[in-house]
Design an enzyme around this catalytic site. Structure first.
Site, mmCIF file in Angstrom:
data_model
loop_
_atom_site.group_PDB
_atom_site.id
_atom_site.type_symbol
_atom_site.label_atom_id
_atom_site.label_comp_id
_atom_site.label_asym_id
_atom_site.label_seq_id
_atom_site.Cartn_x
_atom_site.Cartn_y
_atom_site.Cartn_z
ATOM 1 N N ALA A 11 0.839 -1.190 0.000
ATOM 2 C CA ALA A 11 0.000 0.000 0.000
ATOM 3 C C ALA A 11 0.876 1.243 0.000
ATOM 4 O O ALA A 11 1.857 1.323 0.747
ATOM 5 C CB ALA A 11 -0.919 -0.005 1.218
ATOM 6 N N GLY A 14 3.877 3.201 -4.464
ATOM 7 C CA GLY A 14 4.166 3.841 -5.734
ATOM 8 C C GLY A 14 3.997 2.904 -6.919
ATOM 9 O O GLY A 14 4.423 3.209 -8.029
ATOM 10 N N THR A 34 -10.349 -1.029 -11.879
ATOM 11 C CA THR A 34 -11.154 -2.072 -11.257
ATOM 12 C C THR A 34 -11.851 -1.622 -9.980
ATOM 13 O O THR A 34 -12.710 -2.348 -9.475
ATOM 14 C CB THR A 34 -10.283 -3.298 -10.920
ATOM 15 O OG1 THR A 34 -9.298 -2.909 -9.966
ATOM 16 C CG2 THR A 34 -9.626 -3.863 -12.169
ATOM 17 N N HIS A 51 -5.777 9.172 -8.944
ATOM 18 C CA HIS A 51 -5.409 8.319 -10.087
ATOM 19 C C HIS A 51 -5.963 8.895 -11.390
ATOM 20 O O HIS A 51 -5.257 8.953 -12.396
ATOM 21 C CB HIS A 51 -5.935 6.893 -9.894
ATOM 22 C CG HIS A 51 -5.098 6.070 -8.977
ATOM 23 N ND1 HIS A 51 -4.273 5.075 -9.430
ATOM 24 C CD2 HIS A 51 -4.962 6.083 -7.630
ATOM 25 C CE1 HIS A 51 -3.667 4.511 -8.402
ATOM 26 N NE2 HIS A 51 -4.070 5.111 -7.302
#
Length: 173
Positions: A11, A14, A34, A51
């Site tokens: 987690a 990177g 996803t 993201h």
């Protein structure tokens, strides 16, 4: 250049940023997201937004789809991010959190087969597990066991594999 690359990491290691960087030279990228957004989970929504904001505008994002189905069609480059959220969704869909281990094996088989058969450029992001304490809950142990097995299977069919530690890639295959 390798066709299929698996990028593993813990987690916040990177791993997604590294996987994205592997495709900066691609003229077009199909991004398979996803994660399933829960509108009530603002922290997760913020993570998804980071993201989204980081992705180049010319990338095509496909959300809430089955990766194995998408991998039946060709694309110059595909980024699958991430196997952990995909597996969580499959465990939810099969009500497998309290079911016997292996309940999601058919889903994993389908995904591994699709990756093995895929011949275009593919980068897969997945969380590495087992580097900490044993999870205190059955669901935590189930996820750890299932993702660990799936990562091993994907690593066997990928051409390269990297472990990301503190933002630094270590080539393991």
């Amino acid at each position: 250049m390798s066709t299929r690359i698996l990028v593993l990491g813990g987690a916040r290691s990177g791993k997604s940023a590294y996987a994205e960087a592997l495709l900066t030279d691609a003229p077009a990228v199909r991004y398979l997201a996803t994660a399933v957004l829960d509108p009530a989970d603002h922290d997760f929504a913020d993570r998804i937004a980071v993201h989204r904001d980081r992705r180049p505008a010319h990338w095509t994002t496909i959300e809430n789809t089955e990766p194995a189905t998408v991998l039946t069609t060709v694309a110059p480059a595909t980024l699958l991010d991430d196997i952990g959220t995909w597996l969580t969704a499959r465990l939810d869909a099969r009500a497998a959190w309290e079911a016997p281990r292996g309940t999601v094996t058919p889903d994993c088989d389908t995904l591994v087969d699709a990756v093995a058969a895929y011949r275009d450029r593919l980068v897969i992001v997945s969380p590495e597990v087992g580097m900490g304490v044993i999870p205190a809950t059955r669901s935590g142990r189930l996820f750890r066991d299932e993702i660990g097995t799936l990562n091993q299977r994907l690593a066997r069919v990928c051409d390269e594999a990297y472990l990301i530690v503190a933002g630094l890639p270590l080539r393991v295959k």
